[in-house]
Design a protein around this motif. Structure first.
Motif, PDB file in Angstrom:
ATOM      1  N   GLY A  87       0.851  -1.194   0.000  1.00 29.79           N
ATOM      2  CA  GLY A  87       0.000   0.000   0.000  1.00 29.79           C
ATOM      3  C   GLY A  87       0.884   1.239   0.000  1.00 29.79           C
ATOM      4  N   ALA A  89       1.360   3.829  -2.285  1.00 30.65           N
ATOM      5  CA  ALA A  89       1.055   5.106  -2.945  1.00 30.65           C
ATOM      6  C   ALA A  89       0.602   6.168  -1.925  1.00 30.65           C
ATOM      7  CB  ALA A  89      -0.057   4.888  -3.979  1.00 30.65           C
ATOM      8  N   GLY A  91       3.779   7.268  -1.983  1.00 29.24           N
ATOM      9  CA  GLY A  91       5.222   6.996  -1.935  1.00 29.24           C
ATOM     10  C   GLY A  91       5.983   7.635  -0.795  1.00 29.24           C
ATOM     11  N   TRP A  93       6.282   6.637   2.417  1.00 30.11           N
ATOM     12  CA  TRP A  93       7.060   5.629   3.169  1.00 30.11           C
ATOM     13  C   TRP A  93       8.246   5.169   2.331  1.00 30.11           C
ATOM     14  CZ3 TRP A  93       4.327   1.622   6.833  1.00 30.11           C
ATOM     15  CH2 TRP A  93       3.565   2.318   7.777  1.00 30.11           C
ATOM     16  N   LEU A 117      -2.946   1.581  -6.753  1.00 33.96           N
ATOM     17  CA  LEU A 117      -2.818   2.828  -7.519  1.00 33.96           C
ATOM     18  C   LEU A 117      -1.398   2.988  -8.042  1.00 33.96           C
ATOM     19  CD1 LEU A 117      -4.555   5.177  -4.920  1.00 33.96           C
ATOM     20  CD2 LEU A 117      -5.630   3.995  -6.854  1.00 33.96           C
ATOM     21  N   ASP A 131      -2.985  -5.714  -6.632  1.00 34.45           N
ATOM     22  CA  ASP A 131      -3.540  -6.059  -5.327  1.00 34.45           C
ATOM     23  C   ASP A 131      -2.570  -7.042  -4.655  1.00 34.45           C
ATOM     24  OD1 ASP A 131      -5.081  -7.310  -3.253  1.00 34.45           O
ATOM     25  OD2 ASP A 131      -6.876  -6.555  -4.247  1.00 34.45           O
ATOM     26  N   ILE A 132      -2.282  -6.811  -3.380  1.00 30.28           N
ATOM     27  CA  ILE A 132      -1.311  -7.696  -2.719  1.00 30.28           C
ATOM     28  C   ILE A 132      -1.805  -9.143  -2.650  1.00 30.28           C
ATOM     29  CG2 ILE A 132      -0.322  -5.822  -1.321  1.00 30.28           C
ATOM     30  CD1 ILE A 132      -1.648  -7.702   1.058  1.00 30.28           C
ATOM     31  N   ALA A 157      -4.822   0.943   3.593  1.00 29.22           N
ATOM     32  CA  ALA A 157      -6.084   1.409   4.158  1.00 29.22           C
ATOM     33  C   ALA A 157      -7.141   1.272   3.084  1.00 29.22           C
ATOM     34  CB  ALA A 157      -5.956   2.863   4.577  1.00 29.22           C
TER      35      ALA A 157
HETATM   36  C1  LIG Z   1      -2.736   5.491   3.468  1.00 28.11           C
HETATM   37  S1  LIG Z   1      -2.314   5.021   1.822  1.00 28.11           S
HETATM   38  C2  LIG Z   1      -0.597   4.662   1.962  1.00 28.11           C
HETATM   39  C3  LIG Z   1       0.268   5.889   2.097  1.00 28.11           C
HETATM   40  C4  LIG Z   1       1.737   5.552   1.967  1.00 28.11           C
HETATM   41  N1  LIG Z   1       2.229   4.814   3.136  1.00 28.11           N
HETATM   42  C5  LIG Z   1       2.573   6.805   1.848  1.00 28.11           C
HETATM   43  O1  LIG Z   1       3.270   7.158   2.776  1.00 28.11           O
HETATM   44  O2  LIG Z   1       2.530   7.427   0.778  1.00 28.11           O
HETATM   45  C6  LIG Z   1      -3.041   3.425   1.733  1.00 28.11           C
HETATM   46  C7  LIG Z   1      -2.859   2.724   0.389  1.00 28.11           C
HETATM   47  O3  LIG Z   1      -3.227   1.356   0.521  1.00 28.11           O
HETATM   48  C8  LIG Z   1      -3.596   0.920  -0.771  1.00 28.11           C
HETATM   49  N2  LIG Z   1      -4.260  -0.396  -0.712  1.00 28.11           N
HETATM   50  C9  LIG Z   1      -5.411  -0.709  -0.062  1.00 28.11           C
HETATM   51  N3  LIG Z   1      -5.708  -2.012  -0.254  1.00 28.11           N
HETATM   52  C10 LIG Z   1      -4.725  -2.544  -1.028  1.00 28.11           C
HETATM   53  C11 LIG Z   1      -4.482  -3.844  -1.570  1.00 28.11           C
HETATM   54  N4  LIG Z   1      -5.327  -4.866  -1.345  1.00 28.11           N
HETATM   55  N5  LIG Z   1      -3.383  -4.031  -2.335  1.00 28.11           N
HETATM   56  C12 LIG Z   1      -2.536  -2.999  -2.585  1.00 28.11           C
HETATM   57  N6  LIG Z   1      -2.714  -1.740  -2.095  1.00 28.11           N
HETATM   58  C13 LIG Z   1      -3.794  -1.512  -1.323  1.00 28.11           C
HETATM   59  C14 LIG Z   1      -4.482   2.046  -1.260  1.00 28.11           C
HETATM   60  O4  LIG Z   1      -4.604   2.025  -2.679  1.00 28.11           O
HETATM   61  C15 LIG Z   1      -3.738   3.281  -0.730  1.00 28.11           C
HETATM   62  O5  LIG Z   1      -2.946   3.884  -1.717  1.00 28.11           O
END
Ligand SMILES: C[S@@+](CC[C@H](N)C(=O)[O-])C[C@H]1O[C@@H](n2cnc3c(N)ncnc32)[C@H](O)[C@@H]1O
Length: 249
Positions: A87, A89, A91, A93, A117, A131-132, A157
Motif C-alpha cells: 500500500g 502510494a 510513496g 514511506w 494505484l 492487489d497484494i 487502508a
Molecule cells: C494510506 S495510503 C498509503 C500511504 C503511503 N504509506 C505513503 O506514505 O505514501 C493506503 C494505500 O493502501 C492501498 N491499498 C489498499 N488495499 C490494497 C491492496 N489490497 N493491495 C494494494 N494496495 C492496497 C491504497 O490504494 C492506498 O494507496
C-alpha cells in the motif's frame, strides 16, 4: 485560497479572531459556501504542522512523518536492507525507507512497493501496481528482492465508509492480509510494521503475531491524529515455523 491572520487582530466579518485553540491561525475562505465537515478538514490541513512539514521537506505524504517517528523510536530500517512496502502510494514511506536503507548506494539494498494505484517512481525502487492478494504477487516480490525481505511494512487502508464497525473490520482485514504476506516473504528475525485500529488486533490475530514474532508492540506516533483510531503494530524477530508434517507429504 487561505490567508494568514495577523496576531492579536480580530478577523472575519463576525469580528471574531481566527486564532483558535492550539494557536490556529488559518481558515479557508468561502466557509459559508462549503459543508462544515469539509471546512473542518481544510482548516485542519491548513493548521497541521505535519502537513506543513510534509510540503517543506518535499515528502509525498504526511504518513511519511509517521513512519519516521516510529522508526526514530524503534529503529528497524538499516543500510542495505531489503524492504517491502504494501500500500505504498503516493510513496511517502518509500521516500523514508529508501534513505534509511541507502538504496541509492545499493550494496544489496532493495525496495519494493505495491499498490492498487500508480506511484511515481523512486530511484532504485521497484513499484508494482496491483492487489497484494494476487496469487503471483509473492513470487514477483521474491524475484524483485532476489530472496526474502528484512522488513515488510503496510500502511494499507481501505476507503473509509464513515461506519465505524465496517471501517474497523476492513482495516483489520487488510492487516491480516499484510501479515499473511509478511509470513511468506520475511527472512528469519525480520520485522513487520502495519497499520491497525485502536483496540488493536483481535485475539486470534494477536495470537498469530505472538506465534511468529519475538516482540509485538502497539505504537501511536505523534503525527497520527489523537482523535483518529489509527495505530500501528510493530512486530520484530520473525520466527519462521518449521514445516508441518502434512506440508512435507
Ligand atoms: C494510506 S495510503 C498509503 C500511504 C503511503 N504509506 C505513503 O506514505 O505514501 C493506503 C494505500 O493502501 C492501498 N491499498 C489498499 N488495499 C490494497 C491492496 N489490497 N493491495 C494494494 N494496495 C492496497 C491504497 O490504494 C492506498 O494507496
Amino acid at each position: 485560497m487561505a490567508r494568514q491572520a495577523k496576531p492579536g487582530k480580530p478577523k472575519g466579518s463576525s469580528g471574531r479572531s481566527y486564532r483558535g485553540h492550539a494557536g490556529l491561525t488559518m481558515r479557508p475562505r468561502n466557509m459559508r459556501s462549503r459543508k462544515s465537515s469539509s471546512n473542518r478538514w481544510i482548516e485542519r490541513q491548513l493548521n497541521d504542522p505535519y502537513v506543513q512539514e510534509t510540503h517543506k521537506r518535499g515528502l509525498r505524504s504526511r504518513a511519511a512523518i509517521k513512519l519516521e517517528q516510529i522508526e526514530d523510536k524503534f529503529p528497524f530500517l538499516r543500510p542495505h536492507m531489503r524492504v517491502v512496502d504494501l500500500g505504498c502510494a503516493p510513496g511517502g514511506w518509500l521516500q523514508i525507507a529508501s534513505q534509511k536503507i541507502h538504496l541509492n548506494k545499493n550494496k544489496g539494498a532493495a525496495l519494493v512497493g505495491i499498490d492498487l494505484l500508480e506511484t511515481d517512481p523512486i530511484g532504485g525502487a521497484e513499484i508494482i501496481v496491483g492487489d497484494i492478494t494476487e496469487p503471483e504477487m509473492i513470487e514477483k516480490v521474491h524475484h524483485a528482492i532476489e530472496g526474502r525481505a528484512d522488513v515488510v511494512m503496510s500502511d494499507m487502508a481501505a476507503a473509509t465508509t464513515g461506519h465505524r464497525a465496517t471501517d474497523h473490520l476492513r482495516t483489520m482485514g487488510l492487516l491480516e492480509l499484510a501479515l499473511d504476506f509478511a509470513i511468506e516473504v520475511l527472512s528469519e528475525d525480520g520485522t513487520f510494521l502495519a497499520k491497525a485500529f485502536r483496540g488493536g488486533a483481535e485475539k486470534s490475530l494477536m495470537d498469530r503475531l505472538n506465534l511468529h514474532f519475538e516482540k509485538v508492540r502497539h505504537i501511536k506516533p505523534p503525527a497520527s491524529r489523537a482523535e483518529s483510531v489509527e495505530t500501528y503494530i510493530l512486530a520484530t524477530g520473525f520466527k519462521p515455523l518449521p514445516p508441518q508434517e502434512s506440508d512435507q507429504e
